[in-house]
Scaffold this motif. Sequence first.
Motif, PDB file in Angstrom:
ATOM      1  N   ILE A  16     -11.142 -13.634  10.762  1.00  0.00           N
ATOM      2  CA  ILE A  16     -11.463 -13.284   9.594  1.00  0.00           C
ATOM      3  C   ILE A  16     -11.457 -11.741   9.297  1.00  0.00           C
ATOM      4  O   ILE A  16     -10.805 -11.500   8.428  1.00  0.00           O
ATOM      5  CB  ILE A  16     -13.059 -13.270   9.216  1.00  0.00           C
ATOM      6  N   PRO A  17     -11.932 -10.785   9.994  1.00  0.00           N
ATOM      7  CA  PRO A  17     -11.437  -9.334   9.887  1.00  0.00           C
ATOM      8  C   PRO A  17      -9.983  -9.056   9.839  1.00  0.00           C
ATOM      9  O   PRO A  17      -9.526  -8.379   9.165  1.00  0.00           O
ATOM     10  CB  PRO A  17     -12.350  -8.671  10.614  1.00  0.00           C
ATOM     11  N   VAL A  18      -9.263  -9.824  10.964  1.00  0.00           N
ATOM     12  CA  VAL A  18      -7.924  -9.294  10.969  1.00  0.00           C
ATOM     13  C   VAL A  18      -7.067  -9.743   9.545  1.00  0.00           C
ATOM     14  O   VAL A  18      -6.380  -9.029   9.192  1.00  0.00           O
ATOM     15  CB  VAL A  18      -7.305 -10.352  12.011  1.00  0.00           C
ATOM     16  N   LEU A  19      -7.397 -10.872   9.102  1.00  0.00           N
ATOM     17  CA  LEU A  19      -6.790 -11.428   8.063  1.00  0.00           C
ATOM     18  C   LEU A  19      -7.066 -10.636   6.897  1.00  0.00           C
ATOM     19  O   LEU A  19      -6.301 -10.172   6.049  1.00  0.00           O
ATOM     20  CB  LEU A  19      -7.061 -12.860   7.745  1.00  0.00           C
ATOM     21  N   THR A  20      -8.218 -10.290   6.690  1.00  0.00           N
ATOM     22  CA  THR A  20      -8.645  -9.203   5.587  1.00  0.00           C
ATOM     23  C   THR A  20      -8.058  -8.076   5.764  1.00  0.00           C
ATOM     24  O   THR A  20      -7.598  -7.513   4.468  1.00  0.00           O
ATOM     25  CB  THR A  20     -10.243  -9.381   5.603  1.00  0.00           C
ATOM     26  N   LEU A  21      -8.067  -7.297   6.750  1.00  0.00           N
ATOM     27  CA  LEU A  21      -7.258  -6.021   6.864  1.00  0.00           C
ATOM     28  C   LEU A  21      -5.851  -6.045   6.604  1.00  0.00           C
ATOM     29  O   LEU A  21      -5.125  -5.346   5.865  1.00  0.00           O
ATOM     30  CB  LEU A  21      -7.621  -5.391   8.308  1.00  0.00           C
ATOM     31  N   ALA A  22      -5.271  -7.315   7.000  1.00  0.00           N
ATOM     32  CA  ALA A  22      -3.972  -7.479   6.695  1.00  0.00           C
ATOM     33  C   ALA A  22      -3.459  -7.618   5.155  1.00  0.00           C
ATOM     34  O   ALA A  22      -2.534  -6.806   5.015  1.00  0.00           O
ATOM     35  CB  ALA A  22      -3.418  -8.627   7.404  1.00  0.00           C
ATOM     36  N   VAL A  23      -4.183  -8.171   4.693  1.00  0.00           N
ATOM     37  CA  VAL A  23      -4.175  -8.331   3.197  1.00  0.00           C
ATOM     38  C   VAL A  23      -4.231  -7.150   2.677  1.00  0.00           C
ATOM     39  O   VAL A  23      -3.605  -6.781   1.558  1.00  0.00           O
ATOM     40  CB  VAL A  23      -5.064  -9.601   2.627  1.00  0.00           C
ATOM     41  N   PHE A  24      -5.339  -6.420   2.792  1.00  0.00           N
ATOM     42  CA  PHE A  24      -5.586  -5.105   2.216  1.00  0.00           C
ATOM     43  C   PHE A  24      -4.554  -4.252   2.600  1.00  0.00           C
ATOM     44  O   PHE A  24      -3.988  -3.506   1.497  1.00  0.00           O
ATOM     45  CB  PHE A  24      -6.910  -4.449   2.617  1.00  0.00           C
ATOM     46  N   ALA A  25      -3.877  -3.925   3.730  1.00  0.00           N
ATOM     47  CA  ALA A  25      -2.882  -3.059   3.864  1.00  0.00           C
ATOM     48  C   ALA A  25      -1.539  -3.505   3.405  1.00  0.00           C
ATOM     49  O   ALA A  25      -0.777  -2.383   2.786  1.00  0.00           O
ATOM     50  CB  ALA A  25      -2.711  -3.258   5.529  1.00  0.00           C
ATOM     51  N   LEU A  26      -1.358  -4.719   3.236  1.00  0.00           N
ATOM     52  CA  LEU A  26      -0.195  -5.191   2.456  1.00  0.00           C
ATOM     53  C   LEU A  26      -0.118  -4.831   1.126  1.00  0.00           C
ATOM     54  O   LEU A  26       0.925  -4.490   0.247  1.00  0.00           O
ATOM     55  CB  LEU A  26       0.170  -6.665   2.610  1.00  0.00           C
TER      56      LEU A  26
END
Length: 309
Positions: A16-26
């Motif tokens: 969950i946090p990994v996917l959230t951070l990936a979307v934010f960074a993208l």
Amino acid sequence: MSGFLLLRPAWLLALIPVLTLAVFALRRNRRGAWTAVTDPALIPVLLQLGWLRNSAGNRVMLLPFIAAGVTALALSGPAVPQAGRTELRALDPLVLMLDLSPSVVSEARNLSDLQAAAAGLISAAAGRPVGMMLYTADAWLASAPTTDSDTLLSLIGVLDRETAPIAGSRPDIALAMARDLFSTADGEGHSLPGGVDLVLVTDGGGSGPRATEEAARLAHDGARVWGLALTPAAAAPAQDAAGLAAIARAGGGESYAFADISGLSTAITRARSAKLAREDVAGAGMRDLGPWLLVLALACLFPLFLRWR
């Protein structure tokens, strides 16, 4: 794959946090932070010179997040049974409890269904020892757990309306006898690694509070009680199917219709595998695929060490 399971499923929450951070960074770095303070007319030139990220750079930027996600999957412990390992199978048998009450054996169709169901469950045991109990108003151990399927099939083939000496239907007595036979010897609720599975093959006759209580006691000892419902005879009470389902739920299992023998076999395998995963002996019978996923995570990080133009 029927034996697939996760040894440490709680690690999946890390996705969950990994996917959230990936979307934010993208979203924040589609063309680099400089795009917010750069004249739009200069952006094509800066991209051509390589001073801003292009789409390939964005894909590279996501690699650490992909690696982190794969690592979380690896830590969750995806595992499959080890081929050829039979030690744990021998510890916890599958016990077929066949109802030979008059409502079953008096109709040739129901007797044939009972024999076919027992044969199907034996075939699906995949090397696990299988025991067989018979019951009417009393219960008998027809065969101790064995991997000799031919012997069991021979016993099933000779069952008829004359097999049981007395009439009646008392699944509670059969379950109580099974608890005496297959519970652990210490009497302290310590269960076998995978747990004994007991399958009531019946039209539901004799279901009631006593049988439900016995099933609950078996579940407390680490066993699981399942039901395979034959089509009730005309004289059988209509509520018997619901009674069998209640027994199975109290025993930590489920009740299935005769037409879904494969579904019952799959459920038994999954429940046993899940219990094995919680035991200290899980590694003895399961192959943890996590280390191989870590190799994939390292491969995702490799492009970060390349020089991109």
